[in-house]
Design an enzyme around this catalytic site. Structure first.
Site, PDB file in Angstrom:
ATOM      1  N   HIS A 202      63.868   3.577 -61.505  1.00  0.00           N
ATOM      2  CA  HIS A 202      62.659   3.882 -60.740  1.00  0.00           C
ATOM      3  C   HIS A 202      61.415   3.468 -61.492  1.00  0.00           C
ATOM      4  CE1 HIS A 202      63.708   7.481 -63.122  1.00  0.00           C
ATOM      5  NE2 HIS A 202      62.402   7.690 -63.232  1.00  0.00           N
TER       6      HIS A 202
ATOM      7  N   ASP B 198      56.403  11.958 -56.515  1.00  0.00           N
ATOM      8  CA  ASP B 198      57.068  12.672 -57.612  1.00  0.00           C
ATOM      9  C   ASP B 198      56.837  14.176 -57.427  1.00  0.00           C
ATOM     10  OD1 ASP B 198      57.860  11.784 -60.853  1.00  0.00           O
ATOM     11  OD2 ASP B 198      57.486  13.894 -60.347  1.00  0.00           O
ATOM     12  N   ILE B 199      57.900  14.952 -57.593  1.00  0.00           N
ATOM     13  CA  ILE B 199      57.834  16.396 -57.356  1.00  0.00           C
ATOM     14  C   ILE B 199      56.983  17.121 -58.409  1.00  0.00           C
ATOM     15  CG2 ILE B 199      59.834  17.149 -58.719  1.00  0.00           C
ATOM     16  CD1 ILE B 199      60.754  18.738 -56.276  1.00  0.00           C
TER      17      ILE B 199
ATOM     18  N   HIS C  70      57.363   4.483 -61.884  1.00  0.00           N
ATOM     19  CA  HIS C  70      56.321   5.478 -61.618  1.00  0.00           C
ATOM     20  C   HIS C  70      55.023   4.734 -61.316  1.00  0.00           C
ATOM     21  CE1 HIS C  70      58.278   9.109 -63.556  1.00  0.00           C
ATOM     22  NE2 HIS C  70      58.960   8.170 -64.189  1.00  0.00           N
TER      23      HIS C  70
HETATM   24  P1  5GP Z   1      62.102   9.864 -65.727  1.00  0.00           P
HETATM   25  O1  5GP Z   1      63.574   9.769 -65.397  1.00  0.00           O
HETATM   26  O2  5GP Z   1      61.381   8.578 -65.463  1.00  0.00           O
HETATM   27  O3  5GP Z   1      61.855  10.389 -67.106  1.00  0.00           O
HETATM   28  O4  5GP Z   1      61.462  10.955 -64.766  1.00  0.00           O
HETATM   29  C1  5GP Z   1      61.982  11.245 -63.489  1.00  0.00           C
HETATM   30  C2  5GP Z   1      60.892  11.710 -62.569  1.00  0.00           C
HETATM   31  O5  5GP Z   1      61.509  12.143 -61.367  1.00  0.00           O
HETATM   32  C3  5GP Z   1      60.057  12.892 -63.099  1.00  0.00           C
HETATM   33  O6  5GP Z   1      58.678  12.544 -63.081  1.00  0.00           O
HETATM   34  C4  5GP Z   1      60.384  14.039 -62.145  1.00  0.00           C
HETATM   35  O7  5GP Z   1      59.274  14.864 -61.856  1.00  0.00           O
HETATM   36  C5  5GP Z   1      60.875  13.303 -60.896  1.00  0.00           C
HETATM   37  N1  5GP Z   1      61.890  14.058 -60.144  1.00  0.00           N
HETATM   38  C6  5GP Z   1      62.989  14.680 -60.666  1.00  0.00           C
HETATM   39  N2  5GP Z   1      63.697  15.269 -59.686  1.00  0.00           N
HETATM   40  C7  5GP Z   1      63.019  15.031 -58.528  1.00  0.00           C
HETATM   41  C8  5GP Z   1      63.267  15.416 -57.179  1.00  0.00           C
HETATM   42  O8  5GP Z   1      64.244  16.075 -56.822  1.00  0.00           O
HETATM   43  N3  5GP Z   1      62.354  14.992 -56.257  1.00  0.00           N
HETATM   44  C9  5GP Z   1      61.243  14.238 -56.599  1.00  0.00           C
HETATM   45  N4  5GP Z   1      60.408  13.893 -55.611  1.00  0.00           N
HETATM   46  N5  5GP Z   1      60.993  13.865 -57.875  1.00  0.00           N
HETATM   47  C10 5GP Z   1      61.868  14.269 -58.823  1.00  0.00           C
END
Ligand code: 5GP
Length: 129
Positions: free
Chosen positions: A93, A29-30, A95
């Site tokens: 996805h 995660d970035i 985590h």
């Molecule tokens: P959620 O959709 O579960 O709320 O969170 C999405 C997750 O994807 C976040 O923790 C965010 O930091 C991660 N994320 C968003 N864009 C990118 C990206 O371009 N690259 C990576 N490696 N992670 C990302």
């Protein structure tokens, strides 16, 4: 429009890859909650995780299990936690987060990491797969 994660799958956006099969990809995660915070995704773009068909859902769970076992060996932690949210990126996805305390599961305090640290962490997790 393709999701950010589909762009990562196609190599249009870079990532620190941890594991890959024909159907699934794991990468760091970035904006991690903790060092080693990993995302496991199906390559087929489906928004909500519970809309995956049974085979794809169970495949993602088994892939995530294998990555979590490697992650726990690679990054010192009490245990690896698993969370599904999906409010930011509309591509299913999981985590996987190395947890020391409940704070690490709260998506509030974030860990800043250099690109060298990201690279080394991804490599170490991969080495345990
Ligand atoms: P959620 O959709 O579960 O709320 O969170 C999405 C997750 O994807 C976040 O923790 C965010 O930091 C991660 N994320 C968003 N864009 C990118 C990206 O371009 N690259 C990576 N490696 N992670 C990302």
């Amino acid at each position: 429009m393709a999701s950010i994660f589909t762009k990562i799958i196609h190599g249009e956006i870079s990532c620190h890859k941890v594991a890959e099969t024909d159907d699934y990809l794991a990468f760091l995660d970035i904006n991690p909650n903790a060092k080693g915070h990993t995302l496991c995704i199906p390559k087929k773009e489906i928004d909500k995780i519970f809309d995956l068909d049974e085979v794809a859902f169970h495949g993602l769970m088994e892939f995530s299990r294998q990555v979590a076992i490697a992650l726990e060996k690679a990054v010192p932690c009490e245990r690896v936690g698993m969370t599904v949210i999906g409010l930011e990126v509309p591509h299913a996805h999981v985590h996987l987060i190395p947890l020391q305390t409940m704070e690490d599961a709260r998506f509030i305090s974030k860990k800043s990491m250099s690109s060298e640290e990201f690279e080394a962490t991804a490599k170490t997790i991969s080495s345990f797969l």
